[in-house]
Write a protein that holds these residues in place. Structure first.
Motif, PDB file in Angstrom:
ATOM      1  N   SER A 188      82.316  51.644   3.439  1.00 54.92           N
ATOM      2  CA  SER A 188      82.839  53.000   3.570  1.00 54.92           C
ATOM      3  C   SER A 188      82.934  53.626   2.192  1.00 54.92           C
ATOM      4  N   CYS A 189      82.565  54.884   2.148  1.00 56.08           N
ATOM      5  CA  CYS A 189      82.482  55.620   0.896  1.00 56.08           C
ATOM      6  C   CYS A 189      83.856  55.724   0.241  1.00 56.08           C
ATOM      7  N   SER A 190      83.909  55.453  -1.059  1.00 55.77           N
ATOM      8  CA  SER A 190      85.193  55.517  -1.755  1.00 55.77           C
ATOM      9  C   SER A 190      85.597  56.947  -2.062  1.00 55.77           C
ATOM     10  N   VAL A 212      78.946  54.122   5.570  1.00 59.75           N
ATOM     11  CA  VAL A 212      77.546  54.204   5.191  1.00 59.75           C
ATOM     12  C   VAL A 212      76.796  52.971   5.664  1.00 59.75           C
ATOM     13  N   LYS A 213      75.629  53.218   6.262  1.00 59.36           N
ATOM     14  CA  LYS A 213      74.775  52.114   6.672  1.00 59.36           C
ATOM     15  C   LYS A 213      74.072  51.584   5.435  1.00 59.36           C
ATOM     16  N   THR A 263      70.745  50.482  -1.879  1.00 55.45           N
ATOM     17  CA  THR A 263      71.483  51.637  -2.366  1.00 55.45           C
ATOM     18  C   THR A 263      72.967  51.501  -2.082  1.00 55.45           C
ATOM     19  N   ASN A 264      73.756  52.156  -2.907  1.00 58.61           N
ATOM     20  CA  ASN A 264      75.195  52.168  -2.698  1.00 58.61           C
ATOM     21  C   ASN A 264      75.717  53.553  -2.488  1.00 58.61           C
ATOM     22  N   HIS A 265      74.815  54.525  -2.428  1.00 57.79           N
ATOM     23  CA  HIS A 265      75.364  55.875  -2.367  1.00 57.79           C
ATOM     24  C   HIS A 265      75.651  56.313  -0.935  1.00 57.79           C
ATOM     25  N   CYS A 266      76.621  57.193  -0.844  1.00 61.57           N
ATOM     26  CA  CYS A 266      77.063  57.714   0.437  1.00 61.57           C
ATOM     27  C   CYS A 266      76.037  58.704   0.959  1.00 61.57           C
ATOM     28  N   GLY A 289      83.098  48.016 -10.078  1.00 61.88           N
ATOM     29  CA  GLY A 289      83.599  48.587  -8.823  1.00 61.88           C
ATOM     30  C   GLY A 289      84.043  50.032  -8.901  1.00 61.88           C
ATOM     31  N   GLY A 290      83.768  50.687 -10.011  1.00 57.32           N
ATOM     32  CA  GLY A 290      84.191  52.082 -10.188  1.00 57.32           C
ATOM     33  C   GLY A 290      83.447  53.045  -9.290  1.00 57.32           C
ATOM     34  N   LYS A 291      84.043  54.196  -9.084  1.00 56.07           N
ATOM     35  CA  LYS A 291      83.418  55.258  -8.311  1.00 56.07           C
ATOM     36  C   LYS A 291      82.347  55.910  -9.166  1.00 56.07           C
TER      37      LYS A 291
END
Ligand SMILES: [Zn+2]
Ligand SMILES: [Zn+2]
Length: 110
Positions: free
Chosen positions: A15-17, A23-24, A29-32, A53-55
Motif C-alpha cells: 500500500s502506498c505510503s 498497488v499491485k 517497480t515500487n511506485h504507486c 524505506g523513505g518515501k
C-alpha cells in the motif's frame, strides 16, 4: 521443482505510503499507480535490499526516445534519486498527466 531460481523477484503488493492505494506489485517497480510516489527499498530495481524505506517523491518526468515515460524519484529521507518507467495499462494515465502539469508548473514551463 525449479532449482534454477538464482534471482527471485518479489512480486508483493504494497500500500502506498503517500495515498494508501493498494498497488499491485510487478516485482520491479515500487511506485504507486495513482499518485506515483515510491518507496526507497531497492538498491537495484527489484532487489529490496535498501534499508532506508523513505518515501520517494516524483521530482521529474521525462519521455524517452521510444515514447516511454521515465519517472524520476527522490527519496525524502536520504535524497537518493532513482528512475522508474511509467507502466502502460497499470498506472493511472489521467493522474499521470496531472502530475506532469504540476511538475512543469514547478519548473516554470507551463
Ligand atoms: Zn499513492
Ligand atoms: Zn532513501
Amino acid at each position: 521443482m525449479n532449482v534454477v531460481k538464482k534471482f527471485q523477484k518479489k512480486k508483493e503488493d504494497f500500500s502506498c505510503s503517500n495515498c494508501g492505494f493498494l498497488v499491485k506489485g510487478d516485482g520491479f517497480t515500487n511506485h504507486c499507480s495513482q499518485c506515483f510516489f515510491s518507496k526507497h527499498v531497492d538498491i537495484f530495481p527489484g532487489d529490496r535490499l535498501e534499508n532506508c524505506g523513505g518515501k520517494m517523491e516524483v521530482t521529474d518526468i521525462v519521455s524517452s526516445k521510444r515514447g516511454k515515460y521515465i519517472i524520476e524519484h527522490k527519496c525524502l529521507k536520504c535524497g537518493e534519486i532513482s528512475k522508474d518507467k511509467f507502466r502502460d495499462g497499470l498506472d493511472n494515465f489521467e493522474n499521470f498527466l496531472e502530475l506532469v502539469k504540476k511538475i512543469n508548473k514547478k519548473k516554470g514551463l507551463n
